[in-house]
Design a protein around this motif. Sequence first.
Motif, PDB file in Angstrom:
ATOM      1  N   ASN A  35       0.832  -1.207   0.000  1.00  0.00           N
ATOM      2  CA  ASN A  35       0.000   0.000   0.000  1.00  0.00           C
ATOM      3  C   ASN A  35       0.861   1.250   0.000  1.00  0.00           C
ATOM      4  O   ASN A  35       1.971   1.261   0.538  1.00  0.00           O
ATOM      5  CB  ASN A  35      -0.872   0.049   1.256  1.00  0.00           C
ATOM      6  N   TYR A  37       0.380   5.105   1.464  1.00  0.00           N
ATOM      7  CA  TYR A  37      -0.391   6.022   2.291  1.00  0.00           C
ATOM      8  C   TYR A  37       0.223   7.409   2.171  1.00  0.00           C
ATOM      9  O   TYR A  37       1.369   7.566   1.753  1.00  0.00           O
ATOM     10  CB  TYR A  37      -0.336   5.604   3.766  1.00  0.00           C
ATOM     11  N   LEU A  47      -5.008   6.039   3.172  1.00  0.00           N
ATOM     12  CA  LEU A  47      -4.641   5.102   2.120  1.00  0.00           C
ATOM     13  C   LEU A  47      -4.845   5.751   0.759  1.00  0.00           C
ATOM     14  O   LEU A  47      -5.906   6.321   0.495  1.00  0.00           O
ATOM     15  CB  LEU A  47      -5.496   3.839   2.232  1.00  0.00           C
TER      16      LEU A  47
END
Length: 114
Positions: A35, A37, A47
């Motif tokens: 991910n 962020y 996110l």
Amino acid sequence: QVQLVESGGGLVQPGGSLKLSCAGSGIIFETFPVNWYRQAPGQQRDLVASIESGGRTDYADSVKGRFTIARDTADNTVTLQMNNLKPEDTAVYYCNLYYYTDYWGQGTQVTVSS
């Protein structure tokens, strides 16, 4: 030991582009979801984009159509191509991976300003 290192941040004018890179070590990076962020001053960490091990991607509504997350398995990295940047994209961008616990990079600053 899992380590994530981000790079590629900087200062860019509105409408410009940047490409962030997250290099992973200590883990077979491509087998895990990764991910991106971001956190602006005084705000929570949000996110921005995700990529699953199978390649499926997901984006925050605010960046859809402008940001692209991708894997480079040869380099064991995950990149975030950011186009048509806006001042509200200004933040510290973090790479994240979960493997029994959350792992974070040190962050890279992105500033969009004229």
